[in-house]
Design a protein around this motif. Structure first.
Motif, short mmCIF file in Angstrom:
data_model
loop_
_atom_site.label_atom_id
_atom_site.label_comp_id
_atom_site.label_asym_id
_atom_site.label_seq_id
_atom_site.Cartn_x
_atom_site.Cartn_y
_atom_site.Cartn_z
N VAL A 1 0.84 -1.21 0.00
CA VAL A 1 0.00 0.00 0.00
C VAL A 1 0.87 1.25 0.00
O VAL A 1 0.99 1.97 1.00
CB VAL A 1 -0.98 0.01 1.21
CG1 VAL A 1 -2.05 1.10 1.01
CG2 VAL A 1 -1.65 -1.33 1.39
N ARG A 2 1.48 1.54 -1.12
CA ARG A 2 2.48 2.61 -1.20
C ARG A 2 1.89 4.02 -1.09
O ARG A 2 2.51 4.91 -0.53
CB ARG A 2 3.26 2.49 -2.52
CG ARG A 2 4.20 1.29 -2.56
CD ARG A 2 4.97 1.27 -3.88
NE ARG A 2 5.99 0.23 -3.87
CZ ARG A 2 5.76 -1.03 -4.18
NH1 ARG A 2 4.54 -1.41 -4.52
NH2 ARG A 2 6.74 -1.92 -4.15
N ARG A 3 0.69 4.22 -1.64
CA ARG A 3 0.13 5.57 -1.65
C ARG A 3 -0.42 5.94 -0.27
O ARG A 3 -1.17 5.19 0.34
CB ARG A 3 -0.98 5.70 -2.70
CG ARG A 3 -0.49 5.55 -4.13
CD ARG A 3 -1.54 6.01 -5.12
NE ARG A 3 -2.76 5.24 -5.01
CZ ARG A 3 -3.05 4.16 -5.75
NH1 ARG A 3 -2.20 3.74 -6.67
NH2 ARG A 3 -4.20 3.52 -5.59
N ARG A 4 -0.03 7.13 0.19
CA ARG A 4 -0.43 7.57 1.53
C ARG A 4 -1.94 7.62 1.68
O ARG A 4 -2.49 7.22 2.70
CB ARG A 4 0.19 8.95 1.83
CG ARG A 4 -0.11 9.47 3.23
CD ARG A 4 0.62 10.78 3.50
NE ARG A 4 0.22 11.82 2.59
CZ ARG A 4 -0.86 12.61 2.78
NH1 ARG A 4 -1.61 12.46 3.87
NH2 ARG A 4 -1.17 13.54 1.92
N ILE B 1 -7.30 4.51 4.36
CA ILE B 1 -8.42 3.58 4.30
C ILE B 1 -8.03 2.24 4.91
O ILE B 1 -8.79 1.64 5.67
CB ILE B 1 -8.88 3.37 2.84
CG1 ILE B 1 -9.32 4.70 2.23
CG2 ILE B 1 -10.01 2.34 2.77
CD1 ILE B 1 -9.56 4.63 0.73
N VAL B 2 -6.84 1.79 4.58
CA VAL B 2 -6.38 0.46 5.01
C VAL B 2 -6.15 0.39 6.52
O VAL B 2 -6.58 -0.57 7.18
CB VAL B 2 -5.09 0.07 4.26
CG1 VAL B 2 -4.48 -1.20 4.84
CG2 VAL B 2 -5.38 -0.13 2.78
N ILE B 3 -5.50 1.38 7.08
CA ILE B 3 -5.13 1.33 8.49
C ILE B 3 -6.36 1.23 9.41
O ILE B 3 -6.37 0.39 10.33
CB ILE B 3 -4.22 2.51 8.88
CG1 ILE B 3 -2.88 2.39 8.16
CG2 ILE B 3 -4.00 2.56 10.40
CD1 ILE B 3 -1.97 3.60 8.32
N ALA C 1 -0.88 13.39 7.39
CA ALA C 1 -0.08 14.49 6.86
C ALA C 1 1.20 14.04 6.17
O ALA C 1 1.76 14.78 5.36
CB ALA C 1 0.28 15.46 7.99
N TRP C 2 1.67 12.82 6.47
CA TRP C 2 3.01 12.42 6.02
C TRP C 2 3.07 10.90 5.95
O TRP C 2 2.46 10.20 6.75
CB TRP C 2 4.05 12.95 7.01
CG TRP C 2 5.49 12.87 6.59
CD1 TRP C 2 6.03 13.37 5.44
CD2 TRP C 2 6.57 12.30 7.33
NE1 TRP C 2 7.38 13.14 5.43
CE2 TRP C 2 7.74 12.48 6.58
CE3 TRP C 2 6.66 11.65 8.57
CZ2 TRP C 2 8.99 12.04 7.01
CZ3 TRP C 2 7.89 11.22 9.01
CH2 TRP C 2 9.05 11.42 8.23
#
Length: 200
Positions: free
Chosen positions: A78-81, A86-88, A131-132
């Motif tokens: 899941v590279r895109r921040r 959504i995943v977390i 944010a990061w």
């Protein structure tokens, strides 16, 4: 000259990919839940550890793979921040269910402390991810090592060699910057160590 220069880079990338995949968060989670389970209650504890592994490692990776197949995010890392936002929470829901079952059925306190530390780490990662992009690989691997050291003794700190290799792989693959890896490693260490020590 061109091919000679390119070959080591390609070889390094292959090694980095192997390390990133072999030492991904799921594998650290399964290992630490089983090992802490053994420390908490030997074979019975391992049973609790396997339950913890299901809700903290197996179900989350199945959730991620489902989203990957549907095209919701690129791959299991899941590279895109924005995708991680959504995943977390989805992973957190699974971890909460697992911890609730452990509390309801009187799991060893050390196991409950372990799962609580994982949940606290996820909360911290999610807050920063708004944010990061911070390194989840770094946070999970470092958290696992510090909790194993608290349970089994300081000799387990040698596991930080693997944490360093994980960090190198994430940087080599350009999935994270050095700052993101260092931040993830520090976050995982501090949150896991504090939560686990307070609750075990």
């Amino acid at each position: 000259m061109t091919s000679t220069t390119a070959t080591p880079t390609t070889a390094e990338s292959r090694i980095a990919r192997v390390l990133t995949d072999a030492l991904e968060p799921k594998n650290w989670i399964i290992a630490v839940t089983v090992l802490i389970g053994w420390h908490a209650g030997h074979f019975v504890g391992v049973g609790w550890g396997l339950l913890g592994a299901v809700f903290s490692g197996v179900i989350p990776i199945l959730f991620i793979k489902f989203g990957e197949r549907r095209g919701y995010w690129g791959d299991r890392h899941v590279r895109r921040r924005q995708d991680r936002l959504i995943v977390i929470p989805g992973i957190m829901a699974s971890v909460i269910i697992g911890m609730t079952l452990m509390i309801a059925f009187s799991a060893p306190q050390e196991m409950i402390a372990l799962i609580a530390a994982m949940l606290a780490t996820l909360v911290a990662i999610l807050a920063i991810t708004t944010a990061w992009k911070i390194s989840v690989h770094g946070a999970v691997s470092a958290g696992a090592v510090i909790m194993l050291a608290q349970a089994y003794g300081p000799w387990m700190l040698v596991g930080y060699v693997l944490v360093a290799l994980v960090g190198w792989s994430r940087i080599n693959l350009r999935d994270h910057t050095p700052a993101q890896v260092v931040a993830g490693t520090a976050l995982g260490t501090m949150v896991a160590a504090t939560t686990f020590a307070a609750l075990r």
